[in-house]
Design a protein around this motif. Structure first.
Motif, mmCIF file in Angstrom:
data_model
loop_
_atom_site.group_PDB
_atom_site.id
_atom_site.type_symbol
_atom_site.label_atom_id
_atom_site.label_comp_id
_atom_site.label_asym_id
_atom_site.label_seq_id
_atom_site.Cartn_x
_atom_site.Cartn_y
_atom_site.Cartn_z
ATOM 1 N N LEU A 1 0.859 -1.178 0.000
ATOM 2 C CA LEU A 1 0.000 0.000 0.000
ATOM 3 C C LEU A 1 0.898 1.231 0.000
ATOM 4 C CD1 LEU A 1 -2.791 1.362 0.214
ATOM 5 C CD2 LEU A 1 -2.584 1.176 2.717
ATOM 6 N N ALA A 2 0.794 2.050 -1.047
ATOM 7 C CA ALA A 2 1.605 3.256 -1.174
ATOM 8 C C ALA A 2 0.724 4.477 -0.921
ATOM 9 C CB ALA A 2 2.230 3.335 -2.558
ATOM 10 N N ILE A 3 1.115 5.318 0.058
ATOM 11 C CA ILE A 3 0.331 6.498 0.426
ATOM 12 C C ILE A 3 1.198 7.743 0.273
ATOM 13 C CG2 ILE A 3 -1.009 7.631 2.229
ATOM 14 C CD1 ILE A 3 -2.257 5.056 1.216
ATOM 15 N N ASP A 4 0.752 8.661 -0.598
ATOM 16 C CA ASP A 4 1.489 9.908 -0.842
ATOM 17 C C ASP A 4 0.493 10.923 -1.395
ATOM 18 O OD1 ASP A 4 3.209 11.969 -1.639
ATOM 19 O OD2 ASP A 4 4.777 10.572 -2.263
ATOM 20 N N ASP A 5 0.463 12.122 -0.794
ATOM 21 C CA ASP A 5 -0.485 13.123 -1.273
ATOM 22 C C ASP A 5 -0.068 13.723 -2.611
ATOM 23 O OD1 ASP A 5 1.704 14.441 -0.026
ATOM 24 O OD2 ASP A 5 0.513 16.281 0.114
ATOM 25 N N ASN A 6 1.155 13.429 -3.046
ATOM 26 C CA ASN A 6 1.644 13.917 -4.339
ATOM 27 C C ASN A 6 1.339 12.879 -5.412
ATOM 28 O OD1 ASN A 6 3.294 14.575 -6.604
ATOM 29 N ND2 ASN A 6 4.590 15.831 -5.269
ATOM 30 N N VAL A 7 0.381 13.204 -6.269
ATOM 31 C CA VAL A 7 -0.053 12.255 -7.300
ATOM 32 C C VAL A 7 1.083 11.948 -8.271
ATOM 33 C CG1 VAL A 7 -1.697 11.863 -9.173
ATOM 34 C CG2 VAL A 7 -2.443 13.024 -7.095
ATOM 35 N N ASP A 8 1.888 12.951 -8.604
ATOM 36 C CA ASP A 8 2.999 12.725 -9.530
ATOM 37 C C ASP A 8 4.008 11.736 -8.945
ATOM 38 O OD1 ASP A 8 1.902 14.473 -11.349
ATOM 39 O OD2 ASP A 8 3.015 16.215 -10.584
ATOM 40 N N ALA B 1 -4.141 9.876 4.771
ATOM 41 C CA ALA B 1 -4.209 8.905 5.859
ATOM 42 C C ALA B 1 -5.596 8.283 5.940
ATOM 43 C CB ALA B 1 -3.858 9.589 7.174
ATOM 44 N N GLU B 2 -6.633 9.083 5.617
ATOM 45 C CA GLU B 2 -7.998 8.566 5.656
ATOM 46 C C GLU B 2 -8.187 7.458 4.626
ATOM 47 O OE1 GLU B 2 -7.131 11.688 5.528
ATOM 48 O OE2 GLU B 2 -7.857 12.562 7.406
ATOM 49 N N MET B 3 -7.683 7.689 3.414
ATOM 50 C CA MET B 3 -7.773 6.661 2.380
ATOM 51 C C MET B 3 -6.965 5.423 2.768
ATOM 52 S SD MET B 3 -7.492 8.931 -1.132
ATOM 53 C CE MET B 3 -7.607 7.461 -2.160
ATOM 54 N N ALA B 4 -5.827 5.655 3.384
ATOM 55 C CA ALA B 4 -4.983 4.540 3.806
ATOM 56 C C ALA B 4 -5.709 3.669 4.823
ATOM 57 C CB ALA B 4 -3.682 5.070 4.393
ATOM 58 N N ALA C 1 -10.061 -2.661 4.794
ATOM 59 C CA ALA C 1 -10.663 -3.517 3.772
ATOM 60 C C ALA C 1 -9.816 -4.757 3.524
ATOM 61 C CB ALA C 1 -10.841 -2.731 2.472
ATOM 62 N N SER C 2 -8.491 -4.571 3.483
ATOM 63 C CA SER C 2 -7.575 -5.692 3.255
ATOM 64 C C SER C 2 -6.176 -5.280 3.693
ATOM 65 C CB SER C 2 -7.572 -6.097 1.777
ATOM 66 O OG SER C 2 -6.672 -7.144 1.538
ATOM 67 N N ASP D 1 2.200 10.766 12.525
ATOM 68 C CA ASP D 1 1.027 10.555 13.369
ATOM 69 C C ASP D 1 0.231 9.329 12.931
ATOM 70 O OD1 ASP D 1 1.667 12.743 14.889
ATOM 71 O OD2 ASP D 1 0.394 14.128 13.761
ATOM 72 N N PHE D 2 0.131 9.132 11.618
ATOM 73 C CA PHE D 2 -0.610 7.972 11.126
ATOM 74 C C PHE D 2 0.108 6.674 11.507
ATOM 75 C CE2 PHE D 2 -1.744 4.949 7.667
ATOM 76 C CZ PHE D 2 -3.082 4.802 8.002
ATOM 77 N N CYS D 3 1.428 6.706 11.447
ATOM 78 C CA CYS D 3 2.217 5.536 11.843
ATOM 79 C C CYS D 3 1.978 5.209 13.306
ATOM 80 C CB CYS D 3 3.696 5.801 11.580
ATOM 81 S SG CYS D 3 4.789 4.432 12.023
ATOM 82 N N LYS D 4 1.995 6.243 14.172
ATOM 83 C CA LYS D 4 1.731 6.021 15.596
ATOM 84 C C LYS D 4 0.341 5.416 15.809
ATOM 85 C CE LYS D 4 4.639 9.829 17.308
ATOM 86 N NZ LYS D 4 4.634 11.133 17.999
ATOM 87 N N LYS D 5 -0.627 5.903 15.035
ATOM 88 C CA LYS D 5 -1.990 5.406 15.168
ATOM 89 C C LYS D 5 -2.065 3.923 14.815
ATOM 90 C CE LYS D 5 -6.726 6.317 13.546
ATOM 91 N NZ LYS D 5 -7.570 7.195 12.698
#
Length: 374
Positions: A11-18, A40-43, A49-50, A68-72
């Protein structure tokens, strides 16, 4: 978890689409099942889901950043073990400290190098696979232990019967080996005498083990009678000395105390504790054996060596069956690990108590209490 039919999932999460447009093809070309998101919400939705096998997470994102998302995630039991690799265009030493403190496994700097991405993902997938395998093994071992404890009484009865039936055959084997040893022609095979001697020693070791098992079983089941009477502590000392061949390292301090005890059992306990002290202390320093009044109705026996002592977390374990320190396992093949277990049962059968401690200066101290004769 990958299967022969499904590759590892990333799962790759980055707000930069490019940035994602560059990373996702690299991941898919490496053969990973790849999903992507920009927040983070999409992640979190994707993970619920999986759950993926690994997460690549940008440090800087709107609303909730990567740290913060990692801590969560690491605070959630069901997801805490998913490896997280941070992505950053410029990661400072402070960022690295924050990332690892949050629970990250690694980091990859932008722009992406496909070989670096492949190597770092491969390493952390392998580590996670190893962790899961170890967790599965630990779970299996725990179940085996539970099953063993549940069937322990039945097993012990069978073991007692088995070792009882082994005594006569072992004596016969030992006798035959001694006859063979006295009649072999060493010239025909120079190695044969040593082989026969090794076999004889092994038979003696097994015979000693069967005797220890039987005696421990007898005292646990109350089949070994306990005859308490008034006994001079000094007499117990004398008999223990004889059992231990008057070893000069053993220093028995004179005493005029009288205890209510089973003479034979208490002598064997004291001899076992002295023998145990000799194994650990070696021949470098003395071992002190004392009997002292402890109040009006107790006599305290102590055996103190000057060896390495006992790890604090093992003070209670030393009286368990088959307990042996690594040092003894390596140096004393004759030890069965049943001697201290016998000591505990023998003292408790007389209404006493036995403990193991470390001396404030050096070495271990084994102490047991028996009633003082009036």
């Amino acid at each position: 978890m990958p299967t022969p039919d499904r590759p590892n999932s990333v799962l790759a999460i980055d707000d930069n689409v490019d940035s994602l447009a560059l990373l996702v093809p690299i991941l898919r070309n490496l053969g990973y099942e790849t999903r992507a998101g920009t927040s983070a919400e999409m992640a979190m939705k994707a993970i619920k889901a999986s759950p993926p096998d690994i997460i690549l997470l940008d440090v800087v994102m709107p609303r909730m950043n990567g740290i913060d998302f990692c801590k969560k995630l690491k605070a959630m039991d069901e997801y805490r073990n998913i490896p997280i690799i941070f992505l950053s265009g410029r990661i400072t030493p402070e960022d690295k400290v924050a990332a690892f403190s949050a629970g990250a496994s690694d980091y990859i700097e932008k722009p992406y190098n496909s070989e670096e991405v492949a190597a770092r993902i491969r390493v952390h997938l392998a580590l996670e696979s190893l962790r899961k395998e170890q967790a599965l093994q630990a779970e299996t071992l725990e179940k085996l232990l539970r099953d063993r404890l549940a069937a322990d009484k039945h097993r012990e009865d069978q073991t007692t019967m088995l070792v009882h039936d082994l005594r006569s055959p072992l004596q016969g084997i030992g006798s035959v080996l001694e006859i063979v040893e006295s009649s072999i022609d060493a010239a025909s095979d120079p190695d044969l005498p040593d082989m026969i001697q090794t076999a004889i020693e092994n038979v003696k070791h097994i015979a000693g083990y069967t005797n220890d098992m039987l005696e421990l079983s007898r005292i646990e089941t109350g089949q070994m009678p306990v005859y308490k009477r008034s006994v001079e502590a000094q007499k117990i000392f004398r008999q223990a000395k004889e059992i231990l061949n008057h070893n000069p390292i053993l220093q028995f301090e004179p005493t005029d105390l009288v205890v209510e005890a089973d003479m034979q059992l208490t002598t064997r306990v004291l001899a076992n504790l002295c023998f145990n002290a000799l194994k650990y202390a070696g021949n470098s320093k003395q071992i002190e054996i004392q009997a002292q009044a402890d109040g009006d109705d107790q006599v305290l026996f102590t055996v103190r060596d000057h060896g390495p002592g006992i790890p604090i977390n093992e003070h209670e374990k030393v009286f368990g069956r088959f307990y042996q320190l690594n040092k003894v396992r390596q140096q004393d093949a004759s030890s069965t690990g049943l001697g201290l277990a016998f000591c505990k049962k023998a003292i408790e059968a007389q209404g006493g108590k036995i403990i193991a401690q470390n001396h404030p200066e050096q070495g271990a101290v084994f102490s047991f209490w028996l009633g003082r004769a009036g």
